[in-house]
Design a protein around this motif. Structure first.
Motif, PDB file in Angstrom:
ATOM      1  N   UNK A 141       0.806  -1.352  -0.049  1.00 39.25           N
ATOM      2  CA  UNK A 141      -0.012   0.010   0.171  1.00 39.25           C
ATOM      3  C   UNK A 141       0.931   1.127   0.103  1.00 39.25           C
ATOM      4  N   UNK A 142       0.455   2.219  -0.732  1.00 37.60           N
ATOM      5  CA  UNK A 142       1.196   3.432  -0.899  1.00 37.60           C
ATOM      6  C   UNK A 142       0.164   4.432  -0.209  1.00 37.60           C
ATOM      7  N   UNK A 143       0.469   5.050   0.966  1.00 35.78           N
ATOM      8  CA  UNK A 143      -0.267   5.950   1.775  1.00 35.78           C
ATOM      9  C   UNK A 143       0.123   7.311   1.459  1.00 35.78           C
ATOM     10  N   UNK A 144      -0.630   8.250   0.737  1.00 34.73           N
ATOM     11  CA  UNK A 144      -0.411   9.491   0.455  1.00 34.73           C
ATOM     12  C   UNK A 144      -0.951  10.104   1.445  1.00 34.73           C
ATOM     13  N   UNK A 145      -0.164  11.019   2.642  1.00 35.30           N
ATOM     14  CA  UNK A 145      -0.634  11.700   3.571  1.00 35.30           C
ATOM     15  C   UNK A 145      -0.682  13.072   3.045  1.00 35.30           C
ATOM     16  N   UNK A 146      -1.693  13.691   3.439  1.00 33.53           N
ATOM     17  CA  UNK A 146      -2.045  15.214   2.927  1.00 33.53           C
ATOM     18  C   UNK A 146      -1.903  16.052   4.441  1.00 33.53           C
ATOM     19  N   UNK A 147      -0.807  16.614   4.578  1.00 36.01           N
ATOM     20  CA  UNK A 147      -0.723  17.425   5.766  1.00 36.01           C
ATOM     21  C   UNK A 147      -1.607  19.080   5.329  1.00 36.01           C
ATOM     22  N   UNK A 148      -2.291  19.222   6.196  1.00 38.20           N
ATOM     23  CA  UNK A 148      -3.247  20.339   5.930  1.00 38.20           C
ATOM     24  C   UNK A 148      -2.858  21.376   7.023  1.00 38.20           C
ATOM     25  N   UNK A 149      -3.214  22.807   6.534  1.00 37.13           N
ATOM     26  CA  UNK A 149      -3.298  23.695   7.505  1.00 37.13           C
ATOM     27  C   UNK A 149      -4.105  23.542   8.600  1.00 37.13           C
ATOM     28  N   UNK A 150      -3.997  24.122   9.677  1.00 35.63           N
ATOM     29  CA  UNK A 150      -4.827  24.269  10.766  1.00 35.63           C
ATOM     30  C   UNK A 150      -6.157  24.928  10.447  1.00 35.63           C
ATOM     31  N   UNK A 151      -7.225  24.311  11.015  1.00 36.55           N
ATOM     32  CA  UNK A 151      -8.723  25.154  10.813  1.00 36.55           C
ATOM     33  C   UNK A 151      -9.097  26.062  11.726  1.00 36.55           C
ATOM     34  N   UNK A 152      -9.110  27.311  11.426  1.00 31.70           N
ATOM     35  CA  UNK A 152      -9.509  28.154  12.485  1.00 31.70           C
ATOM     36  C   UNK A 152     -10.414  29.200  11.641  1.00 31.70           C
ATOM     37  N   UNK A 153     -10.900  30.162  12.665  1.00 28.70           N
ATOM     38  CA  UNK A 153     -11.814  31.350  12.082  1.00 28.70           C
ATOM     39  C   UNK A 153     -10.710  32.254  11.119  1.00 28.70           C
ATOM     40  N   UNK A 154     -11.128  32.365   9.881  1.00 27.95           N
ATOM     41  CA  UNK A 154     -10.151  33.167   9.244  1.00 27.95           C
ATOM     42  C   UNK A 154     -10.367  34.661   9.393  1.00 27.95           C
ATOM     43  N   UNK A 155      -9.446  35.364   9.185  1.00 28.67           N
ATOM     44  CA  UNK A 155      -9.505  36.922   8.863  1.00 28.67           C
ATOM     45  C   UNK A 155      -8.714  37.618   7.730  1.00 28.67           C
ATOM     46  N   UNK A 156      -7.799  37.283   7.604  1.00 30.72           N
ATOM     47  CA  UNK A 156      -6.859  37.812   6.383  1.00 30.72           C
ATOM     48  C   UNK A 156      -7.411  36.853   4.975  1.00 30.72           C
ATOM     49  N   UNK A 157      -6.984  37.602   3.976  1.00 29.30           N
ATOM     50  CA  UNK A 157      -6.950  36.721   2.863  1.00 29.30           C
ATOM     51  C   UNK A 157      -6.268  35.321   2.845  1.00 29.30           C
ATOM     52  N   UNK A 158      -4.798  35.498   3.345  1.00 34.47           N
ATOM     53  CA  UNK A 158      -4.243  34.289   3.575  1.00 34.47           C
ATOM     54  C   UNK A 158      -4.712  33.511   4.488  1.00 34.47           C
ATOM     55  N   UNK A 159      -5.497  33.755   5.816  1.00 39.87           N
ATOM     56  CA  UNK A 159      -6.036  33.000   6.444  1.00 39.87           C
ATOM     57  C   UNK A 159      -7.205  32.152   5.710  1.00 39.87           C
TER      58      UNK A 159
END
Length: 308
Positions: A64-82
């Motif tokens: 098996x090839x497990x492709x782990x996708x590390x994602x940004x933490x989910x939070x209440x966004x304020x900026x365009x970047x967020x």
């Protein structure tokens, strides 16, 4: 809950799939991905919102090839970047074959965790629950927490681990491998990550900015690799620029007599040399650029889609 561990098969069909690691900031997503991969593919710091974009890490487990996708933490966004970071996290969950919700067992069922769990349920994606930092919590507290979360969303499996200490991770890998769809591998088996080397260099420098500065600097800084030059002796020259939003932040980063930026560069260079197994000449510059975290071009340069 998973009571028995089934080893990944050594014979049989190949399996391959995307596993999105989602959760609140500082739950330990990047630490988990690095531990499961066995090497550093995501930067780690004690500060929240360290990961800014999706990083895919490849783990081989039997056939098996497990492709782990590390994602940004989910939070209440304020900026365009967020907003772009949160969109990347949910995009990773929707694109994946499996989602793993990682929860800081010490923090428990916070409002943030409840909202993420409920949204996972709405998305209908098959999900597993991983209670991280379980070694720092009294065992009688873990089962009720797992039950509360499973009442919101019935998880296919529940794990209790310590990503930092590597406890319980063999079981996680085995279960993930056996729950992936049959199909050909998407990456060569010796690949570790889809992160380009230029972006890796920028991320390693940003990690040191996070670790060596405080207050407003870490989350108002971004790093870009301006040039990468291969040398005849097998070494490489890398020029990176750290962008900050204010002159005061630039002064903090440079430090007295340039001491802070020198230490950031030296520490990052040593780590890059260890990761790339070659000599690196790293040159770090700092520039003030107000509002970079609202610029579409800068956000795209981070590998994020502009969420508006």
């Amino acid at each position: 809950m998973s009571e028995t561990e089934t080893p990944a098969p050594a014979e049989g069909p190949r399996r391959c799939g995307l596993v999105a690691i989602v959760g609140a900031p500082n739950a330990g997503k990047s630490t988990l991905v690095n531990a499961l991969t066995g090497t550093k593919v995501s930067i780690v710091s004690p500060k929240p919102q360290t990961t800014r974009f999706r990083i895919r890490a490849v783990v081989m487990q039997g056939l098996a090839q497990i492709i782990l996708v590390d994602t940004p933490g989910i939070f209440a966004p304020r900026r365009r970047l967020d907003r772009a970071m949160v969109a990347a996290a949910w995009g990773g969950a929707q694109d994946a074959d499996l989602a793993v919700l990682i929860v800081d067992a010490r923090a428990g069922l916070t409002d943030e965790v409840r909202q993420i769990t409920e949204k996972l349920k709405q998305g209908g994606r098959r999900a597993m629950l991983l209670l991280n930092k379980a070694d720092l919590v009294d065992p009688p507290r873990l089962l009720p927490l797992a039950q509360q979360l499973n009442e919101i969303l019935p998880f296919a499996e529940t794990f209790m681990v310590s990503a930092l200490k590597g406890r319980g991770l063999d079981k996680v890998l085995a279960v993930l491998a056996n729950n992936l769809p049959e199909g050909p591998w998407l990456f060569p088996e010796d690949d570790l990550s889809d992160l380009p080397q230029r972006m890796l260099a920028a991320e390693i420098v940003r990690e040191q900015v996070l670790r060596q500065t405080h207050e407003e600097v870490p989350h108002h800084a971004t790093v870009e690799t301006e040039s990468w030059t291969e040398r005849k002796d097998g070494s490489a020259r890398i020029d990176v620029t750290i962008y900050v939003t204010r002159a005061t932040q630039k002064a903090i980063l440079i430090g007295d007599g340039g001491s802070k930026i020198k230490n950031i560069g030296q520490t990052a260079r040593r780590e890059l040399e260890a990761l790339l197994e070659r000599r690196i000449h790293l040159f770090v510059n700092v520039k003030e650029r107000a509002g970079w975290d609202e610029e579409r071009g800068r956000i795209r340069a981070l590998g994020l889609d502009d969420a508006g």
